[in-house]
Write a protein that holds these residues in place. Structure first.
Motif, mmCIF file in Angstrom:
data_model
loop_
_atom_site.group_PDB
_atom_site.id
_atom_site.type_symbol
_atom_site.label_atom_id
_atom_site.label_comp_id
_atom_site.label_asym_id
_atom_site.label_seq_id
_atom_site.Cartn_x
_atom_site.Cartn_y
_atom_site.Cartn_z
ATOM 1 N N LEU A 60 0.831 -1.199 0.000
ATOM 2 C CA LEU A 60 0.000 0.000 0.000
ATOM 3 C C LEU A 60 0.872 1.259 0.000
ATOM 4 C CD1 LEU A 60 -2.770 1.440 0.413
ATOM 5 C CD2 LEU A 60 -2.332 1.236 2.869
ATOM 6 N N SER A 61 0.462 2.226 -0.806
ATOM 7 C CA SER A 61 1.099 3.541 -0.783
ATOM 8 C C SER A 61 0.105 4.540 -0.213
ATOM 9 C CB SER A 61 1.524 3.961 -2.193
ATOM 10 O OG SER A 61 1.893 5.331 -2.207
ATOM 11 N N VAL A 62 0.360 4.995 1.008
ATOM 12 C CA VAL A 62 -0.506 5.988 1.636
ATOM 13 C C VAL A 62 -0.530 7.253 0.793
ATOM 14 C CG1 VAL A 62 -0.783 7.474 3.654
ATOM 15 C CG2 VAL A 62 -0.204 5.059 3.951
ATOM 16 N N GLU A 63 0.604 7.607 0.223
ATOM 17 C CA GLU A 63 0.683 8.812 -0.610
ATOM 18 C C GLU A 63 -0.254 8.714 -1.807
ATOM 19 O OE1 GLU A 63 3.241 7.080 0.508
ATOM 20 O OE2 GLU A 63 4.011 8.498 2.007
ATOM 21 N N GLN A 64 -0.322 7.533 -2.425
ATOM 22 C CA GLN A 64 -1.237 7.340 -3.548
ATOM 23 C C GLN A 64 -2.670 7.617 -3.130
ATOM 24 O OE1 GLN A 64 -0.772 3.326 -5.018
ATOM 25 N NE2 GLN A 64 0.356 4.016 -6.821
ATOM 26 N N VAL A 65 -3.052 7.045 -2.013
ATOM 27 C CA VAL A 65 -4.428 7.192 -1.542
ATOM 28 C C VAL A 65 -4.732 8.664 -1.278
ATOM 29 C CG1 VAL A 65 -6.078 6.575 0.263
ATOM 30 C CG2 VAL A 65 -4.401 4.887 -0.529
ATOM 31 N N ILE A 66 -3.842 9.350 -0.608
ATOM 32 C CA ILE A 66 -4.077 10.754 -0.271
ATOM 33 C C ILE A 66 -4.098 11.616 -1.521
ATOM 34 C CG2 ILE A 66 -3.085 12.740 0.928
ATOM 35 C CD1 ILE A 66 -2.086 10.809 3.075
ATOM 36 N N ASP A 67 -3.256 11.296 -2.502
ATOM 37 C CA ASP A 67 -3.232 12.069 -3.746
ATOM 38 C C ASP A 67 -4.549 11.957 -4.507
ATOM 39 O OD1 ASP A 67 -0.689 12.988 -3.305
ATOM 40 O OD2 ASP A 67 0.292 11.542 -4.635
ATOM 41 N N VAL A 68 -5.154 10.775 -4.447
ATOM 42 C CA VAL A 68 -6.432 10.571 -5.147
ATOM 43 C C VAL A 68 -7.551 11.340 -4.452
ATOM 44 C CG1 VAL A 68 -8.188 8.847 -5.713
ATOM 45 C CG2 VAL A 68 -5.772 8.344 -6.123
ATOM 46 N N ALA A 69 -7.463 11.473 -3.127
ATOM 47 C CA ALA A 69 -8.447 12.195 -2.323
ATOM 48 C C ALA A 69 -9.873 11.678 -2.533
ATOM 49 C CB ALA A 69 -8.380 13.688 -2.609
ATOM 50 N N PRO A 70 -10.090 10.378 -2.340
ATOM 51 C CA PRO A 70 -11.454 9.847 -2.509
ATOM 52 C C PRO A 70 -12.346 10.222 -1.335
ATOM 53 C CG PRO A 70 -10.025 8.154 -1.648
ATOM 54 C CD PRO A 70 -9.140 9.358 -1.888
ATOM 55 N N ASP A 71 -13.648 10.066 -1.524
ATOM 56 C CA ASP A 71 -14.588 10.275 -0.423
ATOM 57 C C ASP A 71 -14.484 9.153 0.605
ATOM 58 O OD1 ASP A 71 -15.710 12.652 -1.468
ATOM 59 O OD2 ASP A 71 -16.861 11.443 -2.880
ATOM 60 N N ALA A 72 -14.031 7.982 0.152
ATOM 61 C CA ALA A 72 -13.799 6.856 1.058
ATOM 62 C C ALA A 72 -12.793 5.927 0.395
ATOM 63 C CB ALA A 72 -15.085 6.102 1.362
ATOM 64 N N ALA A 73 -11.974 5.275 1.198
ATOM 65 C CA ALA A 73 -11.000 4.296 0.713
ATOM 66 C C ALA A 73 -11.424 2.921 1.197
ATOM 67 C CB ALA A 73 -9.602 4.635 1.218
ATOM 68 N N ILE A 74 -11.702 2.028 0.264
ATOM 69 C CA ILE A 74 -12.251 0.714 0.591
ATOM 70 C C ILE A 74 -11.170 -0.337 0.396
ATOM 71 C CG2 ILE A 74 -14.032 -0.974 0.040
ATOM 72 C CD1 ILE A 74 -15.678 1.393 -1.076
ATOM 73 N N PHE A 75 -10.934 -1.110 1.443
ATOM 74 C CA PHE A 75 -9.887 -2.115 1.421
ATOM 75 C C PHE A 75 -10.445 -3.484 1.770
ATOM 76 C CE2 PHE A 75 -7.742 1.867 2.562
ATOM 77 C CZ PHE A 75 -6.707 1.897 1.633
ATOM 78 N N ARG A 76 -9.721 -4.517 1.313
ATOM 79 C CA ARG A 76 -10.062 -5.880 1.694
ATOM 80 C C ARG A 76 -9.608 -6.134 3.116
ATOM 81 N NH1 ARG A 76 -7.368 -11.307 -0.935
ATOM 82 N NH2 ARG A 76 -7.353 -12.463 1.027
ATOM 83 N N GLU A 77 -10.512 -6.619 3.929
ATOM 84 C CA GLU A 77 -10.194 -6.939 5.318
ATOM 85 C C GLU A 77 -9.078 -7.974 5.363
ATOM 86 O OE1 GLU A 77 -10.022 -9.011 8.940
ATOM 87 O OE2 GLU A 77 -10.818 -9.962 7.135
ATOM 88 N N GLY A 78 -8.068 -7.699 6.187
ATOM 89 C CA GLY A 78 -6.947 -8.608 6.324
ATOM 90 C C GLY A 78 -5.762 -8.269 5.450
ATOM 91 N N LEU A 79 -5.977 -7.465 4.405
ATOM 92 C CA LEU A 79 -4.881 -7.096 3.518
ATOM 93 C C LEU A 79 -4.756 -5.586 3.355
ATOM 94 C CD1 LEU A 79 -4.912 -9.671 0.562
ATOM 95 C CD2 LEU A 79 -3.239 -9.452 2.396
#
Length: 328
Positions: A60-79
């Motif tokens: 996972l790249s936290v920077e990628q997620v923040i750059d996209v700036a989604p209304d919500a970030a959905i992940f698979r539980e456990g991964l």
């Protein structure tokens, strides 16, 4: 933001334009299948231009997620992200949501789908599909429960058949739960503590399975494994299933010697299309008890009532030429 392309399938059950809801995705086309992705792209061309983020199985790249700036970030539980990464993402004003279509789908898939429905403002549509799915699953579970003296055949289900050396199998979770639901005994659950793992051929032979089922898809083609799905003709799927059955060790299994070999598209797993896998497993494990269950009719109803992108092509196959339209 979704970290697994299969969540597009879930969204397509509860939204007319699922792609418009996606801020970013991993572009993990193999999890959808090339033909399915092409169908999405033909109807919703913007899917190709959506920002790419790491898949659930990648780093996972936290920077990628923040750059996209989604209304919500959905992940698979456990991964998904760890506690510190969650803190960083949420500190940027992005809620983190976990769903589970993989580890314990019979417990968590409906709840996960209803979460998606709430997030996109379509709780009624999500509930309508959840009710539809529940009805199909209950038809199987209630009939199993009402059958006195039910004998559970031993089932060996080889996951991603031919992708790696023998043999990937469900354990206590994932598609193994559907084998139990459909009235079978999953031999992988006897020795694998997690949702999935690997069995040695010596153990498989000693467990004396009565039913052999392979899963595969376009992602196994590069390894010469079992291929199935809209990209392939029924004959291509059957020929590749025959290659799986002819491998040393597998060829010695009693159901393989009888020619009772079955194949299932892996894309039906880890998604709300699991009802098709459940119905097909029920037909293979207890053909007389579930003779009136018609997965092809379920496909037709899914396409007519729910799916924004219809499900097409060969999704299950028998080594012997038999079965319904989706296997022919």
């Amino acid at each position: 933001m979704i970290d697994d392309g299969r969540y597009l399938t879930a969204l397509s059950l509860i939204a007319d334009d699922p792609v418009s809801l996606v801020a970013a995705w991993p572009h993990d086309v193999h999890r959808l299948g090339t033909a399915a992705y092409d169908a999405y792209r033909a109807r919703f061309p913007t899917i190709a231009n959506k920002p790419r983020i790491a898949a659930s199985a990648d780093s996972l790249s936290v920077e990628q997620v923040i750059d996209v700036a989604p209304d919500a970030a959905i992940f698979r539980e456990g991964l998904g992200p760890n506690a510190e990464q969650i803190r960083q993402i949420e500190a940027a004003g992005i809620p983190v949501v976990f769903i589970d279509f993989f580890s314990q789908p019979l417990e968590n898939l409906e709840k996960s789908l209803l979460i998606l429905g709430t997030l996109i403002g379509a709780p009624e549509r999500a509930q309508a599909f959840a009710d539809f799915r529940d009805g199909h699953l209950r038809r199987i579970t209630e009939r199993i429960a009402a059958t006195p003296g039910l004998v559970r055949p031993r089932v060996f289900l080889e996951v991603h058949a031919g992708l790696t050396e023998c043999c990937n199998s469900p354990g206590r979770g994932n598609v193994g739960n559907y084998i139990v639901l459909a009235g079978g005994h999953n031999i992988g659950a006897d020795v694998l503590p997690g949702a999935s793992g690997r069995l040695g051929i010596e153990y498989i032979l000693s467990a004396e399975p009565e039913i052999y089922i392979a899963t595969g898809g376009p992602h196994t083609a590069k390894a010469g494994g079992f291929v199935i799905g809209p990209e392939f003709t029924p004959q291509q799927a059957r020929d590749s299933l025959a290659r799986m059955a002819a491998r040393p060790g597998i060829a010695s299994l009693a159901p393989v010697e009888r020619g009772e070999v079955h194949g299932l598209a892996h894309q039906l797993l880890n998604s709300p299309l699991d009802i098709l896998a459940a119905e097909r497993l029920a037909r293979w494990i207890h053909p007389d008890l579930f003779a009136d269950v018609d997965p092809d009719a379920t496909v037709a109803e899914l396409n007519a009532r729910f799916l924004a992108v219809p499900l097409t092509g060969t999704n299950w196959i028998d080594l012997r030429e038999q079965g319904g339209r989706s296997s022919e």
